[in-house]
Design a protein around this motif. Structure first.
Motif, PDB file in Angstrom:
ATOM      1  N   CYS A 109       0.861  -1.171   0.000  1.00 32.27           N
ATOM      2  CA  CYS A 109       0.000   0.000   0.000  1.00 32.27           C
ATOM      3  C   CYS A 109       0.904   1.228   0.000  1.00 32.27           C
ATOM      4  O   CYS A 109       1.653   1.453   0.951  1.00 32.27           O
ATOM      5  N   ALA A 110       0.853   1.982  -1.089  1.00 34.57           N
ATOM      6  CA  ALA A 110       1.687   3.175  -1.228  1.00 34.57           C
ATOM      7  C   ALA A 110       0.818   4.419  -1.101  1.00 34.57           C
ATOM      8  O   ALA A 110      -0.350   4.414  -1.490  1.00 34.57           O
ATOM      9  N   PHE A 111       1.409   5.457  -0.558  1.00 35.70           N
ATOM     10  CA  PHE A 111       0.688   6.706  -0.339  1.00 35.70           C
ATOM     11  C   PHE A 111       1.390   7.832  -1.084  1.00 35.70           C
ATOM     12  O   PHE A 111       2.175   8.569  -0.529  1.00 35.70           O
ATOM     13  N   ASP A 112       1.097   7.921  -2.362  1.00 31.87           N
ATOM     14  CA  ASP A 112       1.626   8.992  -3.198  1.00 31.87           C
ATOM     15  C   ASP A 112       0.416   9.715  -3.779  1.00 31.87           C
ATOM     16  O   ASP A 112      -0.047   9.388  -4.864  1.00 31.87           O
ATOM     17  N   TYR A 114      -3.090   9.575  -3.592  1.00 24.35           N
ATOM     18  CA  TYR A 114      -4.151   8.684  -3.132  1.00 24.35           C
ATOM     19  C   TYR A 114      -3.532   7.338  -2.787  1.00 24.35           C
ATOM     20  O   TYR A 114      -2.544   6.920  -3.396  1.00 24.35           O
ATOM     21  N   PRO A 115      -4.116   6.605  -1.844  1.00 29.11           N
ATOM     22  CA  PRO A 115      -3.561   5.287  -1.527  1.00 29.11           C
ATOM     23  C   PRO A 115      -3.715   4.336  -2.712  1.00 29.11           C
ATOM     24  O   PRO A 115      -4.725   4.355  -3.414  1.00 29.11           O
ATOM     25  N   PHE A 116      -2.683   3.552  -2.963  1.00 29.33           N
ATOM     26  CA  PHE A 116      -2.677   2.560  -4.028  1.00 29.33           C
ATOM     27  C   PHE A 116      -2.278   1.236  -3.413  1.00 29.33           C
ATOM     28  O   PHE A 116      -1.250   1.153  -2.736  1.00 29.33           O
ATOM     29  N   LEU A 117      -3.074   0.192  -3.640  1.00 27.43           N
ATOM     30  CA  LEU A 117      -2.736  -1.139  -3.151  1.00 27.43           C
ATOM     31  C   LEU A 117      -2.496  -2.037  -4.357  1.00 27.43           C
ATOM     32  O   LEU A 117      -3.410  -2.306  -5.128  1.00 27.43           O
ATOM     33  N   GLY A 118      -1.242  -2.455  -4.518  1.00 27.06           N
ATOM     34  CA  GLY A 118      -0.876  -3.375  -5.584  1.00 27.06           C
ATOM     35  C   GLY A 118      -0.404  -4.680  -4.976  1.00 27.06           C
ATOM     36  O   GLY A 118      -0.121  -4.757  -3.772  1.00 27.06           O
ATOM     37  N   SER A 119      -0.309  -5.712  -5.804  1.00 27.52           N
ATOM     38  CA  SER A 119       0.136  -7.005  -5.301  1.00 27.52           C
ATOM     39  C   SER A 119       0.994  -7.705  -6.344  1.00 27.52           C
ATOM     40  O   SER A 119       0.755  -7.578  -7.549  1.00 27.52           O
ATOM     41  N   GLU A 128       6.212 -10.883  -9.819  1.00 32.01           N
ATOM     42  CA  GLU A 128       5.353 -10.738 -10.999  1.00 32.01           C
ATOM     43  C   GLU A 128       4.063 -10.067 -10.551  1.00 32.01           C
ATOM     44  O   GLU A 128       3.417 -10.522  -9.592  1.00 32.01           O
ATOM     45  N   GLY A 129       3.704  -8.979 -11.216  1.00 26.25           N
ATOM     46  CA  GLY A 129       2.484  -8.263 -10.860  1.00 26.25           C
ATOM     47  C   GLY A 129       1.250  -9.132 -11.028  1.00 26.25           C
ATOM     48  O   GLY A 129       1.208  -9.997 -11.906  1.00 26.25           O
ATOM     49  N   GLU A 130       0.279  -8.920 -10.144  1.00 26.32           N
ATOM     50  CA  GLU A 130      -0.981  -9.647 -10.275  1.00 26.32           C
ATOM     51  C   GLU A 130      -2.131  -8.654 -10.180  1.00 26.32           C
ATOM     52  O   GLU A 130      -2.031  -7.614  -9.530  1.00 26.32           O
TER      53      GLU A 130
END
Length: 136
Positions: A109-112, A114-119, A128-130
C-alpha cells in the motif's frame, strides 16, 4: 489474480494511514491458490525493523503466532502486506532481497497522493504483478 473483501482492502489502507511515516506490515489470510487467491482477513504484525520509516521486518515468533491464529480460524496464508509511506508503488530491491515465500502474494500500500494497493507474486527469483480485485 488476488481478490480482497472490501473490509480487508480498507483495513490495509487504514493501517497504513495510522502508521504515519512508518511502514506497517502483516499477513494476508484467506484461500491461497497457485494462480488466484482470495483475502478474507488481514492480520497485523508489529514492524520490528530498526528503521521502520524505510523497512519492515516481522518478528519470527510473532509471525508464527499470527499464522497459527489465522489457521485456527480456518484460513490459509495468502501472503504478506506492508506499506510504503513515501516510497514507490511497487516492490523495492530490499523487498525482493527479503522475499522468502515463492508462490505467495506480497501486497504493498503506497501513499503517493491517493492510496494505491498493488500485489505481486514472488516466483523465487522476481516479483510478478498480479491483478487486484476488490469484492463489493
Amino acid at each position: 489474480m488476488i481478490s480482497f473483501t472490501r473490509a480487508a482492502y480498507d483495513e490495509i489502507v487504514y493501517q497504513g494511514y495510522d502508521g504515519g511515516d512508518e511502514e506497517i506490515c502483516g499477513i494476508l489470510a484467506g484461500e491461497h491458490g497457485e494462480t488466484e487467491s482470495h483475502v478474507a482477513e488481514v492480520y497485523p504484525v508489529d514492524n520490528a525493523a530498526e528503521t521502520p520509516q524505510i523497512r519492515y521486518a516481522m518478528d519470527p515468533e510473532e509471525q508464527l503466532a499470527v499464522t497459527e491464529e489465522l489457521e485456527a480460524a480456518g484460513h490459509e496464508v495468502v501472503g504478506f502486506y506492508h506499506s510504503h509511506p513515501s516510497g514507490p508503488t511497487h516492490p523495492s530491491e530490499t523487498d525482493a532481497d527479503r522475499a522468502t515465500w515463492p508462490g505467495y502474494s506480497y501486497a504493498i500500500c503506497a501513499f503517493d497522493g491517493y492510496p494505491f494497493l498493488g500485489s505481486w507474486r514472488w516466483t523465487g527469483d522476481e516479483f510478478e504483478g498480479e491483478r487486484v480485485v476488490v469484492e463489493e
